[in-house]
Design an enzyme around this catalytic site. Structure first.
Site, PDB file in Angstrom:
ATOM      1  N   HIS A  66      -6.848  21.963  45.039  1.00 27.60           N
ATOM      2  CA  HIS A  66      -6.024  21.895  43.829  1.00 27.60           C
ATOM      3  C   HIS A  66      -6.867  21.477  42.628  1.00 27.60           C
ATOM      4  CE1 HIS A  66      -2.445  21.111  41.338  1.00 27.60           C
ATOM      5  NE2 HIS A  66      -3.118  20.054  40.915  1.00 27.60           N
ATOM      6  N   GLU A  67      -7.708  20.470  42.802  1.00 27.13           N
ATOM      7  CA  GLU A  67      -8.559  20.025  41.697  1.00 27.13           C
ATOM      8  C   GLU A  67      -9.559  21.107  41.317  1.00 27.13           C
ATOM      9  OE1 GLU A  67      -7.671  17.568  40.022  1.00 27.13           O
ATOM     10  OE2 GLU A  67      -6.201  16.903  41.494  1.00 27.13           O
ATOM     11  N   HIS A  93      -8.141  23.397  38.820  1.00 28.09           N
ATOM     12  CA  HIS A  93      -8.279  22.967  37.423  1.00 28.09           C
ATOM     13  C   HIS A  93      -9.664  23.314  36.882  1.00 28.09           C
ATOM     14  CE1 HIS A  93      -4.431  21.099  37.182  1.00 28.09           C
ATOM     15  NE2 HIS A  93      -4.689  20.178  38.096  1.00 28.09           N
ATOM     16  N   HIS A 122     -10.505  25.738  33.699  1.00 29.90           N
ATOM     17  CA  HIS A 122     -11.396  25.366  32.605  1.00 29.90           C
ATOM     18  C   HIS A 122     -12.479  26.417  32.414  1.00 29.90           C
ATOM     19  CE1 HIS A 122     -14.638  22.503  30.878  1.00 29.90           C
ATOM     20  NE2 HIS A 122     -13.866  22.932  29.901  1.00 29.90           N
TER      21      HIS A 122
END
Length: 237
Positions: free
Chosen positions: A107-108, A111, A115
């Protein structure tokens, strides 16, 4: 005075119901997240990869080589910092091989991928962080001061400032859901989780997403409470 009168000067503010509903939603979502994470923290992934190894494999598969995966203290404190390009994984994730750890790490990474591709909602969320922080910290003091001094302009200012915090949480929803969607796709395409493990992965990521939905719902209810209190005081004046 707003509310219902009781003997000896005590009053019941009916808008507390909104506050209580918001608290129940937040607690329920948090409890669901923690119980789901704890359950799948006990299930070892077939790949045997740790959270850190999972993150590194997904980042490499996405062609991202300038993000550093680092450990961080605490539980469920995992996050990606676009300013430093560091992907921080908590002690329950970084060195663990569980399905839960793998899902959180993925999940991270979602991100980090957002980006890398300039995902618009993420950029918008990053841009409004300063004003959202100001809104969340100053809204209630300014609003209460406006009520006490009977200055409508201050109560309105408090409502507007709190609305900025609500806006931040609203923008956060697509960011978080998209990160989870990217995570599931990367876990499947890289073979980190088997087809049988995907069901568990969806449960972990869905439970995490619900915490953001509950937080937004709670904030909207608080915003509604501010509006009701402001309107009630003006009628009394």
């Amino acid at each position: 005075m707003y509310g219902y009168g009781y003997p000896y000067g005590f009053y019941f503010d009916p808008t507390y119901v909104l506050l209580i509903i918001g608290m129940i939603l937040a607690l329920a979502a948090s409890g669901k997240m923690k119980s789901t994470f704890a359950r799948y923290q006990q299930v070892r992934s077939h790949s045997g990869l740790t959270g850190a190894q999972t993150a590194q494999r997904i980042l490499n598969a996405a062609g991202i080589y300038d993000v550093t995966v680092v450990p961080i203290a605490g539980s469920l404190t995992d996050h990606y910092d676009p300013r430093t390009k560091k992907l921080a994984l908590s002690q329950d994730v970084y060195g663990r091989t569980s399905v839960a750890a793998v899902c959180v790490a993925a999940h991270e990474c979602g991100h980090a991928i957002q980006h890398n591709v300039n995902y618009a909602p993420l950029n918008i969320r990053s841009a409004i962080v300063p004003v959202a922080n100001i809104g969340s910290s100053l809204s209630w003091p300014i609003f209460l001061l406006g009520l006490i001094l009977s200055i409508p302009a201050l109560t309105t200012a408090g409502i507007v400032l709190f609305s900025l915090a609500v806006l931040f949480q609203l923008v956060t929803l697509p960011v978080e859901f998209n990160a989870s969607s990217r995570a599931l796709k990367m876990l499947e395409s890289t073979g980190i989780l088997s087809h049988e493990e995907n069901a568990g992965a969806k449960k972990v990521l869905t439970a995490a997403a619900l915490t953001y939905v509950a937080a937004l719902a709670s904030s909207i209810l608080q915003l509604l409470r501010l509006i009701i209190l402001s309107g009630g005081r003006r009628r009394d004046d």
